[in-house]
Motif scaffolding. Sequence first.
Motif, short mmCIF file in Angstrom:
data_model
loop_
_atom_site.label_atom_id
_atom_site.label_comp_id
_atom_site.label_asym_id
_atom_site.label_seq_id
_atom_site.Cartn_x
_atom_site.Cartn_y
_atom_site.Cartn_z
N ASP A 234 24.41 -52.31 8.09
CA ASP A 234 23.60 -51.26 8.71
C ASP A 234 23.95 -49.91 8.07
O ASP A 234 25.13 -49.57 7.93
N VAL A 235 22.93 -49.16 7.71
CA VAL A 235 23.10 -47.81 7.18
C VAL A 235 22.14 -46.90 7.91
O VAL A 235 21.24 -47.35 8.64
N SER A 236 22.31 -45.61 7.69
CA SER A 236 21.43 -44.64 8.34
C SER A 236 20.01 -44.77 7.82
O SER A 236 19.76 -44.67 6.62
N GLY A 237 19.09 -45.03 8.74
CA GLY A 237 17.68 -45.11 8.38
C GLY A 237 17.25 -46.44 7.82
O GLY A 237 16.12 -46.54 7.30
N GLY A 238 18.06 -47.48 7.91
CA GLY A 238 17.64 -48.77 7.39
C GLY A 238 18.80 -49.75 7.28
O GLY A 238 19.78 -49.68 8.02
N VAL A 239 18.67 -50.65 6.30
CA VAL A 239 19.65 -51.71 6.07
C VAL A 239 19.96 -51.76 4.59
O VAL A 239 19.08 -51.52 3.74
N ALA A 240 21.21 -52.05 4.26
CA ALA A 240 21.62 -52.19 2.87
C ALA A 240 21.81 -53.68 2.55
O ALA A 240 22.50 -54.39 3.29
N VAL A 241 21.16 -54.13 1.45
CA VAL A 241 21.29 -55.52 0.98
C VAL A 241 22.09 -55.48 -0.32
O VAL A 241 21.62 -54.94 -1.33
N ASP A 242 23.29 -56.02 -0.27
CA ASP A 242 24.20 -55.99 -1.42
C ASP A 242 24.40 -54.55 -1.92
O ASP A 242 24.46 -54.28 -3.13
N GLY A 243 24.47 -53.62 -0.98
CA GLY A 243 24.68 -52.22 -1.34
C GLY A 243 23.42 -51.45 -1.68
O GLY A 243 23.48 -50.23 -1.88
N ASN A 244 22.27 -52.12 -1.73
CA ASN A 244 20.99 -51.45 -2.01
C ASN A 244 20.27 -51.15 -0.70
O ASN A 244 19.92 -52.08 0.05
N LYS A 245 20.04 -49.88 -0.43
CA LYS A 245 19.41 -49.49 0.83
C LYS A 245 17.92 -49.81 0.80
O LYS A 245 17.21 -49.51 -0.16
N ILE A 246 17.44 -50.46 1.87
CA ILE A 246 16.01 -50.73 2.05
C ILE A 246 15.63 -50.24 3.44
O ILE A 246 16.47 -50.10 4.32
N SER A 247 14.36 -49.96 3.62
CA SER A 247 13.87 -49.47 4.90
C SER A 247 12.63 -50.23 5.30
O SER A 247 12.01 -50.94 4.49
N ALA A 248 12.24 -50.09 6.57
CA ALA A 248 11.06 -50.78 7.09
C ALA A 248 9.79 -50.23 6.43
O ALA A 248 9.73 -49.05 6.05
N PRO A 249 8.78 -51.05 6.28
CA PRO A 249 8.71 -52.46 6.69
C PRO A 249 9.51 -53.36 5.74
O PRO A 249 9.53 -53.15 4.53
N TYR A 250 10.15 -54.38 6.35
CA TYR A 250 10.95 -55.34 5.58
C TYR A 250 10.03 -56.50 5.18
O TYR A 250 9.48 -57.19 6.04
N ARG A 251 9.91 -56.73 3.86
CA ARG A 251 9.00 -57.76 3.36
C ARG A 251 9.80 -58.83 2.63
O ARG A 251 10.46 -58.56 1.63
N PHE A 252 9.74 -60.05 3.17
CA PHE A 252 10.43 -61.19 2.59
C PHE A 252 9.43 -62.02 1.79
O PHE A 252 8.39 -62.43 2.33
N LYS A 253 9.72 -62.28 0.50
CA LYS A 253 8.96 -63.23 -0.31
C LYS A 253 9.82 -64.48 -0.46
O LYS A 253 10.92 -64.41 -1.01
N VAL A 254 9.29 -65.57 0.04
CA VAL A 254 10.08 -66.80 0.13
C VAL A 254 9.33 -67.94 -0.53
O VAL A 254 8.14 -68.17 -0.23
N ILE A 255 10.01 -68.66 -1.42
CA ILE A 255 9.44 -69.83 -2.07
C ILE A 255 10.01 -71.08 -1.41
O ILE A 255 11.23 -71.23 -1.28
#
Length: 309
Positions: A234-255
């Motif tokens: 958890d980070v301010s204003g969003g979420v960090a994935v492997d140290g990379n900050k992302i914010s909403a909307p969260y879009r998952f591409k899944v195969i």
Amino acid sequence: MSSQDETPENSENSETSQSPEAAQSPETPKGPDAPEASENRLRKELPEEVRAEGNTESPDAGAEPRKPVLTGRQRLVKGLWPPRVSRAQFIVALLLFGLGFGLAVQVASNSDSDGALRGARQEDLVRILDELDDRTQRLEEEKQGLEDQRTELENSSDQAEEARKQTVEKEKQLAILAGTVAAQGPGITLTIEDQKGTVEADMLLDAIQELRAAGAEAIQVNGVRVVAGTYLTDVSGGVAVDGNKISAPYRFKVIGKPQDLEPALNIPGGVVQTLEKEQATVTVERSDKIIVDALRPAKRPDYARSSSQ
């Protein structure tokens, strides 16, 4: 004169010539009052404490009355109340209370998890069973594929060439899993709208774990490739994935197989229901072609080497 001619005066003199102890000793009482007189004389000679002990059967008129004899139940009640708690007993009681509280919490949590299935509709239960059957089928197919590879290696006339082909194919599969190459195939797109800012990292991690359990082969979240070692914070204003900050909307591409991925997210008490309780909007779209093109750099290990070299 002879002894027979003794006068009364001589007899009186003989009586007075007796020893002084005999004269001072009182006469022994006779008759019915003799024992009582002897007891009174004994009481005067004995100390008070000895007299009190020896006179338990016949107390004096002024002595205190005996205490009433308690029954077994009365003795038990007297021993239990008022309570007398020692330090050790208090510590043991505190530990038992903590143990009981922990067991109660465990039972309550198990009841909550089971309650989601008890209250589920028949359609939801059927979907859950179908998902379990699909997972079992995927594992059986993977097992069969490995057995076929072993059979090909055993029966091939050129085992070295066959082994090389299988090695190349395995390398491609591992590259997709490691995120070092792009991948495409059927799958789903999961979009999470979080206008309230209530979605946290652990919720997104639950979604990733559920997708992996349903057979997802490649996952990408907002341009970040998800691999085995991916972590979310958890980070301010969003979420960090492997140290990379992302914010909403969260879009998952899944195969993966869409028929397995979508039901896994919509099970009762699953990812979709959890996110909707946090007032987030979740949409799932199936597609025949999903492209996962976010890449991870290939890291060469510092110490590990292939055993075939």
